[in-house]
Every structure is written in C-alpha cells, then in structure tokens.
Scaffold this active site. Structure first.
Site, mmCIF file in Angstrom:
data_model
loop_
_atom_site.group_PDB
_atom_site.id
_atom_site.type_symbol
_atom_site.label_atom_id
_atom_site.label_comp_id
_atom_site.label_asym_id
_atom_site.label_seq_id
_atom_site.Cartn_x
_atom_site.Cartn_y
_atom_site.Cartn_z
ATOM 1 N N HIS A 72 95.256 109.535 13.663
ATOM 2 C CA HIS A 72 95.880 108.273 13.246
ATOM 3 C C HIS A 72 95.779 108.136 11.729
ATOM 4 C CE1 HIS A 72 96.046 105.830 17.228
ATOM 5 N NE2 HIS A 72 96.391 107.078 17.399
ATOM 6 N N TYR A 200 94.388 95.542 15.376
ATOM 7 C CA TYR A 200 93.290 94.567 15.312
ATOM 8 C C TYR A 200 93.951 93.217 15.055
ATOM 9 C CZ TYR A 200 89.859 98.370 14.823
ATOM 10 O OH TYR A 200 89.064 99.471 15.038
ATOM 11 N N PRO A 292 81.340 96.398 17.524
ATOM 12 C CA PRO A 292 82.306 97.497 17.594
ATOM 13 C C PRO A 292 83.555 97.318 16.724
ATOM 14 C CG PRO A 292 82.367 96.183 19.608
ATOM 15 C CD PRO A 292 81.237 95.666 18.794
ATOM 16 N N LYS A 296 82.240 101.857 14.214
ATOM 17 C CA LYS A 296 81.254 102.592 13.427
ATOM 18 C C LYS A 296 80.033 103.093 14.208
ATOM 19 C CE LYS A 296 83.169 102.804 9.508
ATOM 20 N NZ LYS A 296 84.208 103.690 10.048
ATOM 21 N N TYR A 384 86.888 102.363 6.772
ATOM 22 C CA TYR A 384 87.279 102.662 8.152
ATOM 23 C C TYR A 384 87.328 104.169 8.402
ATOM 24 C CZ TYR A 384 89.336 101.902 12.726
ATOM 25 O OH TYR A 384 89.530 101.877 14.083
HETATM 26 P P1 RFL Z 1 73.413 106.153 23.589
HETATM 27 O O1 RFL Z 1 74.848 106.534 23.802
HETATM 28 O O2 RFL Z 1 72.976 104.816 24.016
HETATM 29 O O3 RFL Z 1 72.539 107.268 24.306
HETATM 30 C C1 RFL Z 1 71.149 107.123 24.463
HETATM 31 C C2 RFL Z 1 70.734 107.938 25.658
HETATM 32 O O4 RFL Z 1 69.327 107.831 25.832
HETATM 33 C C3 RFL Z 1 69.034 107.638 27.201
HETATM 34 N N1 RFL Z 1 67.728 106.972 27.320
HETATM 35 C C4 RFL Z 1 66.588 107.612 27.641
HETATM 36 N N2 RFL Z 1 66.348 108.900 27.950
HETATM 37 C C5 RFL Z 1 65.059 109.238 28.241
HETATM 38 N N3 RFL Z 1 64.038 108.330 28.244
HETATM 39 C C6 RFL Z 1 64.246 107.035 27.943
HETATM 40 N N4 RFL Z 1 63.236 106.164 27.939
HETATM 41 C C7 RFL Z 1 65.575 106.628 27.622
HETATM 42 N N5 RFL Z 1 66.127 105.437 27.281
HETATM 43 C C8 RFL Z 1 67.431 105.674 27.102
HETATM 44 C C9 RFL Z 1 70.194 106.816 27.732
HETATM 45 O O5 RFL Z 1 70.360 106.953 29.142
HETATM 46 C C10 RFL Z 1 71.367 107.412 26.950
HETATM 47 O O6 RFL Z 1 71.998 108.468 27.624
HETATM 48 O O7 RFL Z 1 73.010 106.299 22.036
HETATM 49 P P2 RFL Z 1 73.476 107.371 20.943
HETATM 50 O O8 RFL Z 1 73.434 108.768 21.482
HETATM 51 O O9 RFL Z 1 72.745 107.037 19.701
HETATM 52 O O10 RFL Z 1 75.048 107.057 20.735
HETATM 53 C C11 RFL Z 1 75.472 105.839 20.194
HETATM 54 C C12 RFL Z 1 76.849 105.475 20.726
HETATM 55 O O11 RFL Z 1 76.844 105.579 22.125
HETATM 56 C C13 RFL Z 1 77.269 104.060 20.299
HETATM 57 O O12 RFL Z 1 76.937 103.824 18.949
HETATM 58 C C14 RFL Z 1 78.790 103.834 20.460
HETATM 59 O O13 RFL Z 1 79.164 103.927 21.801
HETATM 60 C C15 RFL Z 1 79.193 102.451 19.923
HETATM 61 N N6 RFL Z 1 80.604 102.158 20.112
HETATM 62 C C16 RFL Z 1 81.560 102.671 19.265
HETATM 63 N N7 RFL Z 1 81.216 103.504 18.264
HETATM 64 C C17 RFL Z 1 82.168 104.071 17.455
HETATM 65 O O14 RFL Z 1 81.817 104.834 16.543
HETATM 66 N N8 RFL Z 1 83.524 103.820 17.630
HETATM 67 C C18 RFL Z 1 83.954 102.991 18.626
HETATM 68 O O15 RFL Z 1 85.154 102.850 18.777
HETATM 69 C C19 RFL Z 1 82.964 102.354 19.472
HETATM 70 N N9 RFL Z 1 83.334 101.537 20.465
HETATM 71 C C20 RFL Z 1 81.005 101.303 21.174
HETATM 72 C C21 RFL Z 1 82.388 101.019 21.303
HETATM 73 C C22 RFL Z 1 80.076 100.772 22.072
HETATM 74 C C23 RFL Z 1 80.496 99.957 23.092
HETATM 75 N N10 RFL Z 1 79.472 99.478 23.975
HETATM 76 C C24 RFL Z 1 79.633 99.110 25.298
HETATM 77 C C25 RFL Z 1 78.096 99.475 23.553
HETATM 78 C C26 RFL Z 1 82.833 100.195 22.316
HETATM 79 C C27 RFL Z 1 81.882 99.638 23.202
HETATM 80 C C28 RFL Z 1 82.437 98.737 24.249
HETATM 81 C C1 PHB Z 2 87.946 101.929 21.506
HETATM 82 O O1 PHB Z 2 89.033 102.524 21.640
HETATM 83 O O2 PHB Z 2 87.090 101.928 22.398
HETATM 84 C C2 PHB Z 2 87.668 101.214 20.248
HETATM 85 C C3 PHB Z 2 88.469 101.433 19.140
HETATM 86 C C4 PHB Z 2 88.211 100.752 17.953
HETATM 87 C C5 PHB Z 2 87.147 99.878 17.896
HETATM 88 C C6 PHB Z 2 86.337 99.670 18.991
HETATM 89 C C7 PHB Z 2 86.594 100.340 20.182
HETATM 90 O O3 PHB Z 2 86.923 99.205 16.741
#
Ligand code: RFL
Ligand code: PHB
Length: 389
Positions: A72, A200, A292, A296, A384
């Site tokens: 994109h 957005y 989110p 980032k 971004y």
């Molecule tokens: P995670 O993905 O939470 O993984 C941590 C892992 O550790 C395990 N765990 C354990 N394992 C052993 N012993 C324990 N005591 C443990 N406790 C926990 C868990 O089961 C898990 O598998 O962290 P990590 O690897 O640092 O990754 C971070 C990302 O997952 C997170 O920052 C992103 O998903 C955030 N996020 C987004 N980030 C972006 O860069 N771009 C996006 O578009 C974006 N959209 C989002 C998002 C997060 C969302 N939610 C629901 C939080 C959209 C959403 C809706």
């Molecule tokens: C997504 O596609 O999950 C998404 C994209 C952009 C954001 C947050 C989530 O800022």
C-alpha cells in the site's frame, strides 16, 4: 537441557527472534503456553512496516510473504465527509505491506518444524530463575513433567499478560499507562474491501477503520464503549453503524456479508522501563502496548527483536556485550516514538465521552491542518511507514 537463549512466549516476537538466531547458528528454545492452533487463531495485526518485512526476509521467510502480500502506497483519512489522501510513497519514498499477523506466525511455526524441540508449545508454569546471576535458567511443565533449561540469556516475549515483566523487581520497574474510555469492535468478513487503501474515518458517531487481508477478506472496526457486549452486535447492526461513520460514496459502495470473526478489544498505551534486568530482555507486548490506531504493535515488537538479535550476535560473534548493555535504552527510544504516534492518531480520530466543544474544534482544526499542509501529511506518513531502526 541447555540452550544459549531461552525465549518465553511463542507469539510473533519470540518466534521471529528464534528464527533469526538460527540463521547465525545461535541456539534457542521457545516456550509457549498455548497450542500452535490457538496462537494461529488470534486475528490481530494486518500492517507491516518495511523493517518487519526486512526481518522476515532476513529470517529466510520472505517467499510466501512477497508472493501473497499487498503493498500500500498510501491511506485515506476521512473526516466529516471529507477525505485526505496520504501519499506514503510520494511523501517518504516508502510503503507499507498488508500481510496478516496470522500469516507471519504461521510462516514462523512452519519454519520451526525443521528443528524439532526449538519451539515447545503447551508449556505450563514457565518460570525464569536467577536472572541477576550469570547462570539463569527456566523451569516449566510439559506433558506433566517438570523440566529445566539452562541458558545464557532469557528473552521475555510473553505478551502483556505474561510473567516475564513481573520478574523485574517492583522497585526497579517503572510502568507508564494510559487507558482510553472506549474499545474497538472488529469483524472479519469474506467480502471485497470497500476501497483499495485503508480508510481511517472520524465522524460525529466515532471512529471507524476499513482494513483488509486480501481481495475477498475485509477487516472493519468501529469505536465503541467498553461496556458494549459483542452479543448485542448483530452483523446488520455492525454494518449499519460502520456505514454511518464513512463518507457517503464509500458507505454506498460497501459490500456486506456474514462476519467470520467478531470481538471487542480495549485500547491502552503502556510502557515498562527498563526493558532489561540482569539477563532478562523484554520484547514486544511484554514491555509495551499501543492502541491499534497507528498499526504499531507488531511493528514495535519487530524493532525490539531487531535490536536484541543484533546485540546477541555482537555478543556471540565478537564477545562484545555493548549492544546488550544498551538494549533497553536503544529499544525504548524508538518505542516512545511509536507510543507518541499511536496516542496522537487515537486522540485525533476518536470521540471521547467527556469532550468539550473546544476539544472538538481543536480536533477539527487538526484535520484541516492535515488536509492543507503537506508538512503535516509528511509527519503522519513518516511515522506510519515506520521510523528507521
Ligand atoms: P503476543 O502476540 O501477545 O504473544 C505472546 C505469546 O506469549 C504467550 N504467553 C506465554 N507463554 C509461556 N508462558 C507464559 N506465562 C505466557 N504468557 C503468555 C502467549 O500465549 C502468546 O502466544 O506478543 P508479541 O509476540 O510481543 O506480539 C505482539 C503483537 O501480537 C501485538 O503487538 C499486535 O497484535 C498488536 N496489533 C497490531 N499491531 C500492528 O503492528 N499492526 C496492526 O495492525 C495491529 N492491529 C493489534 C491489532 C492487536 C489487536 N489486539 C486484539 C490486541 C489489532 C488488534 C485487534
Ligand atoms: C488490521 O487490519 O487489523 C488493522 C489495520 C490498521 C490498524 C489496525 C488494525 O491501524
């Protein structure tokens, strides 16, 4: 059992670190609490900065990503029926990549199958010990058996609710937190995205985001109070609310269909300092959370992994611990910039329950400035697409 780096958590941070270390012949073991299928069922991030894309390639996992991703070159910011195109490529020379976190994690789990024992799932009671000594170890229970891994270093990649952060004594740890008085209700649907770029949108009814995974898989979000229950949101109610927050021509063009996933996520900003204590290094959501809105979270996790990976290589290849000594400071400098940007995007694009008329006019002035100033658009674009490592 012995390894060089014990990694707690098999989400994207932990798996990517392990895969990168493998390319340099540095041994690691990942201990994940959940099953692989559970981790892969979590639908999360969708947007990768070029730094994360580069790390996937460096880890030897660029092939499927490069084939299936979507590049994109810009995004749309919509407010009160107006639209501001932000030309990432023209303003910064860079783009972002649409490739879901689920796909990233799948590629990392698939790659780990080549080395049995490198990633252990369904590990209970994972507990690091003696982190302030030069002989740390981690204990855990797998298949009913207590096991121990001795190691040189421990990477705490266990997300916001993990145990690693708690290992830093309270008097040595400082936590900064901001919660927002709303969440995001999100759906995934097998429908074509409403627009070729992300939208957005801020409106009088609140924020909305139109995102996607591929040509027939859309990801949509609307801001909602955290008191809302997902059961109260039928698909029809969701589509209706989304349409009311978008410029009319997008609302009319939107193809709707049944949701295949629906959930409400809270919004939070959080940073733990320091990110290192003794031989423990925190990475990703274990150390910091962003709302989110700026996409980032995963990308900031990736920059931590970049810094820690390079510091470990410096240590093992050159017997130089300087990068490890500086890890916390280096990582936090970039983390705080991502925190600032995510907070700014969230603050400008959402409706807050206690907003005064003054606050609303400031938000509007901010959008008009963004519309009229190339410098303002460049600031948004530069953040971004991702600040350099
Ligand atoms: P995670 O993905 O939470 O993984 C941590 C892992 O550790 C395990 N765990 C354990 N394992 C052993 N012993 C324990 N005591 C443990 N406790 C926990 C868990 O089961 C898990 O598998 O962290 P990590 O690897 O640092 O990754 C971070 C990302 O997952 C997170 O920052 C992103 O998903 C955030 N996020 C987004 N980030 C972006 O860069 N771009 C996006 O578009 C974006 N959209 C989002 C998002 C997060 C969302 N939610 C629901 C939080 C959209 C959403 C809706
Ligand atoms: C997504 O596609 O999950 C998404 C994209 C952009 C954001 C947050 C989530 O800022």
């Amino acid at each position: 059992m012995r390894t060089q780096v014990a990694i707690i958590g098999g989400g994207p941070s932990g798996l990517l670190l392990s895969q990168l270390l493998r390319t340099k012949g540095i041994a690691s073991v990942v201990l994940e609490r959940r099953s692989r299928d559970y981790v892969l069922s979590r639908i999360r991030a969708g947007i990768l900065e070029r730094g994360m894309v580069g790390l996937m390639r460096q880890a030897g996992l660029g092939e499927r990503m490069d084939k299936e991703c979507y590049v994109h070159d810009g995004t749309l910011i919509a407010f009160d029926g107006e639209e501001i195109p932000i030309d990432f490529k023209g303003l910064t020379g860079h783009s972002v990549t649409v490739y879901g976190q689920t796909e990233v994690t799948r590629d990392l789990y698939d790659a780990a199958e080549a080395d049995p024992g490198r990633v252990l799932t369904e590990c209970d009671e994972v507990m690091p010990h003696d982190l302030d000594s030069d002989k740390p170890y981690v204990t855990f229970v797998k298949d009913g058996q207590t096991q121990r891994i001795d190691c040189d270093y421990v990477a705490g990649c266990d997300g916001f609710h993990g145990i690693s952060r708690q290992m830093i004594p309270a008097e040595k740890r400082r936590e900064y937190e901001k919660t927002y008085p709303f969440g995001w209700l999100g759906i995934l649907s097998e429908t074509p995205p409403v627009h070729e770029e992300l939208i957005y949108a801020t409106s009088q009814r609140g924020f909305a985001l139109c995102s996607m995974r591929n040509e027939n898989l859309s990801r949509y979000f609307v801001q909602c109070p955290m008191t809302e229950k997902v059961e109260d949101w039928s698909d029809d109610r969701f589509w209706d609310e989304l349409r009311r927050r978008l410029p009319a021509h997008h609302a009319e063009a939107m193809v709707t269909g049944p949701s295949i996933e629906k959930g409400i996520a809270p919004l939070r900003s959080f940073v733990c300092e320091p990110m290192r204590w003794g031989r423990l290094f925190l990475c990703g959501d274990a150390a910091h959370i962003v709302p989110p809105t700026g996409a980032k979270g995963l990308n900031t996790a990736a920059s931590d992994i970049h810094y820690l990976f390079n510091a470990l290589v410096q240590f093992y290849e050159e017997a130089d611990a300087e990068g490890l000594e500086r890890y916390s400071e280096t990582a936090l400098t970039r983390v705080w910039k991502a925190e600032r940007f995510s907070w700014w995007m969230t603050t400008q694009l959402h409706r807050f329950p206690d907003q005064t008329d003054f606050d609303l006019r400031i938000q509007r002035a901010e959008m008009e400035f963004l519309r009229d100033s190339e410098a303002a658009q460049k600031v948004l674009a530069e953040n971004y697409v991702g600040l350099p490592y």
